[in-house]
Scaffold this motif. Sequence first.
Motif, PDB file in Angstrom:
ATOM      1  N   ARG A 126       4.126   7.179   4.387  1.00 38.25           N
ATOM      2  CA  ARG A 126       4.596   7.852   3.166  1.00 38.25           C
ATOM      3  C   ARG A 126       4.728   6.863   2.003  1.00 38.25           C
ATOM      4  N   GLU A 127       5.341   5.709   2.296  1.00 35.64           N
ATOM      5  CA  GLU A 127       5.535   4.715   1.242  1.00 35.64           C
ATOM      6  C   GLU A 127       4.203   4.175   0.739  1.00 35.64           C
ATOM      7  N   PHE A 128       3.245   3.998   1.639  1.00 33.95           N
ATOM      8  CA  PHE A 128       1.924   3.521   1.229  1.00 33.95           C
ATOM      9  C   PHE A 128       1.227   4.555   0.358  1.00 33.95           C
ATOM     10  N   ARG A 129       1.328   5.811   0.737  1.00 32.01           N
ATOM     11  CA  ARG A 129       0.632   6.852  -0.014  1.00 32.01           C
ATOM     12  C   ARG A 129       1.208   7.030  -1.421  1.00 32.01           C
ATOM     13  N   LYS A 130       2.473   6.695  -1.613  1.00 34.59           N
ATOM     14  CA  LYS A 130       3.039   6.731  -2.967  1.00 34.59           C
ATOM     15  C   LYS A 130       2.331   5.730  -3.883  1.00 34.59           C
ATOM     16  N   LEU A 131       1.843   4.634  -3.287  1.00 36.92           N
ATOM     17  CA  LEU A 131       1.250   3.544  -4.063  1.00 36.92           C
ATOM     18  C   LEU A 131      -0.264   3.643  -4.159  1.00 36.92           C
ATOM     19  N   ASP A 132      -0.868   4.232  -3.148  1.00 42.29           N
ATOM     20  CA  ASP A 132      -2.334   4.331  -3.094  1.00 42.29           C
ATOM     21  C   ASP A 132      -2.694   5.741  -2.665  1.00 42.29           C
ATOM     22  N   PRO A 137       1.733  -8.290  -2.134  1.00 43.12           N
ATOM     23  CA  PRO A 137       2.523  -8.922  -1.070  1.00 43.12           C
ATOM     24  C   PRO A 137       4.005  -8.933  -1.410  1.00 43.12           C
ATOM     25  N   THR A 138       4.810  -8.328  -0.510  1.00 38.64           N
ATOM     26  CA  THR A 138       6.233  -8.141  -0.770  1.00 38.64           C
ATOM     27  C   THR A 138       7.032  -8.503   0.469  1.00 38.64           C
ATOM     28  N   ALA A 139       7.974  -9.412   0.316  1.00 40.58           N
ATOM     29  CA  ALA A 139       8.825  -9.802   1.441  1.00 40.58           C
ATOM     30  C   ALA A 139       9.814  -8.684   1.758  1.00 40.58           C
ATOM     31  N   ILE A 140      10.158  -8.552   3.035  1.00 36.49           N
ATOM     32  CA  ILE A 140      11.144  -7.569   3.467  1.00 36.49           C
ATOM     33  C   ILE A 140      12.534  -8.072   3.102  1.00 36.49           C
ATOM     34  N   ASP A 141      13.277  -7.238   2.411  1.00 43.11           N
ATOM     35  CA  ASP A 141      14.624  -7.618   1.977  1.00 43.11           C
ATOM     36  C   ASP A 141      15.635  -7.020   2.947  1.00 43.11           C
ATOM     37  N   TYR A 167       6.923 -10.922   5.598  1.00 39.90           N
ATOM     38  CA  TYR A 167       6.147  -9.805   5.053  1.00 39.90           C
ATOM     39  C   TYR A 167       5.882  -8.706   6.093  1.00 39.90           C
ATOM     40  N   GLY A 168       6.416  -8.898   7.286  1.00 41.23           N
ATOM     41  CA  GLY A 168       6.180  -7.926   8.350  1.00 41.23           C
ATOM     42  C   GLY A 168       4.889  -8.148   9.098  1.00 41.23           C
ATOM     43  N   GLN A 169       4.189  -9.271   8.807  1.00 45.15           N
ATOM     44  CA  GLN A 169       2.913  -9.538   9.458  1.00 45.15           C
ATOM     45  C   GLN A 169       3.128 -10.244  10.795  1.00 45.15           C
ATOM     46  N   THR A 170       2.368  -9.843  11.782  1.00 44.19           N
ATOM     47  CA  THR A 170       2.422 -10.450  13.102  1.00 44.19           C
ATOM     48  C   THR A 170       1.640 -11.759  13.094  1.00 44.19           C
ATOM     49  N   ALA A 202      11.729  -2.427   5.662  1.00 45.68           N
ATOM     50  CA  ALA A 202      10.447  -2.944   6.142  1.00 45.68           C
ATOM     51  C   ALA A 202       9.302  -2.029   5.730  1.00 45.68           C
ATOM     52  N   ALA A 203       9.502  -0.719   5.822  1.00 49.74           N
ATOM     53  CA  ALA A 203       8.442   0.234   5.463  1.00 49.74           C
ATOM     54  C   ALA A 203       8.057   0.098   3.997  1.00 49.74           C
ATOM     55  N   ARG A 204       9.052  -0.018   3.124  1.00 45.61           N
ATOM     56  CA  ARG A 204       8.751  -0.139   1.692  1.00 45.61           C
ATOM     57  C   ARG A 204       7.995  -1.435   1.393  1.00 45.61           C
ATOM     58  N   ALA A 205       8.447  -2.535   2.006  1.00 44.81           N
ATOM     59  CA  ALA A 205       7.800  -3.824   1.731  1.00 44.81           C
ATOM     60  C   ALA A 205       6.386  -3.866   2.303  1.00 44.81           C
ATOM     61  N   ILE A 206       6.219  -3.430   3.536  1.00 43.32           N
ATOM     62  CA  ILE A 206       4.891  -3.461   4.166  1.00 43.32           C
ATOM     63  C   ILE A 206       3.930  -2.556   3.405  1.00 43.32           C
TER      64      ILE A 206
END
Length: 394
Positions: A18-24, A312-316, A264-267, A300-304
């Motif tokens: 959902r958060e991604f679709r708001k942006l793209d 690129p957004t760090a998780i707060d 950033y939530g990256q593995t 995490a969802a908003r930042a990722i």
Amino acid sequence: MNPIVVIGTGLAGYTVAREFRKLDKTASLLLVTADDGGFYSKPMLSNAFAQGKEAAQLVTQTAAQMAAQLGATILTGARVESVDTGARAVVTSAGVFEYEKLVLAVGAQAIRLSIEGDAADQVMSVNHVDDYQQFRRKIVDAGHGARVTILGAGLIGCEFADDLAGAGHRVTLVDPNPHPLAALAPASLARGLLTALAARGIGMRLETTAARVDRTKGALRVTLANGDAFDTDVVLSAVGLRPDLRLAQSSGLGTARGIIVDEYGQTSAPGVYALGDCAEYADGHSGTRVLPYIAPLMSAARAIAKTLAGEPTAIDLKPAPVMVKTPSFPLALVPPPVRCMAKGSWQETSYGEQIVCRFYNEQGLMCGFGVASQEANMRQILLAELGSRVADAA
């Protein structure tokens, strides 16, 4: 371009989508799930009985409705067999799908207790709406006033106990600690919860564990480690969850208690992210932590989502209270980091009937709190105080 692929359609998977679709609005988005993909809020599972809710009533949108809302493809009933992070491909029971970026939102598994007895297989756990449906059916079949034994007096066990008692069932809590919420709450608040649950009619079998569950005439018999035994209709294990690491480990991703992710939530694999109950987050103040709560999931969802969309957004991971849904004694808790516990201490203040506990580390800095009965104004005051203390520590 290959799609953004999200594995898992629980709260974490759907929220990041959902958060991604708001942006793209245009990028291809594919969600893969082994179940039917219906959307529901998992925290609702532990307080649905008193509301008289069937499992189907907890599902607010179908996979088809979510697909339309998100402009996404949702592949249901598909088991993910492996991930080739080098080839950027997900192998599923429904085919192989290449990805541009991948998000793991695979959740957690219920911890299985080692219990003996010919009815050990009858011990249930609730980690999904389908589990709740089976659990509810067992209790309904047992009739009004069903005897329900809950193993574990942590967050979920206490919420279920209060909810079931409110629905008219006879509940017994079994836990090895001397009071409920032992891992989260200061002793004074835990004692307050204990008193409130007992007043609710909930039986307490503390400082012991379940050793056996056996079949007896028309019921189940629970035998405790201290030798006591009693009959019950349903046994629920609520001893906790463990991050689901199976896919991550088979894919060669770095894991500890959870799937290790950076700020950033990256593995450990480029372009592969994780969040929710399966992730172990980097935290500048507390090392790394598994955070199976709603607030860090949302952060995490908003930042990722922003990172996936090219920003690129760090998780707060700001401190956020864990709301304990026990109407008999509602609590809000910000547990102190484990590394602070050994050398710090709780300090209690009363404001009328309201109890506030602050945890101070060895430097005298506040790094956690608990409040009961909780209300929004006091939570905000304590969060502001905690935030200023964290800033001072930094």
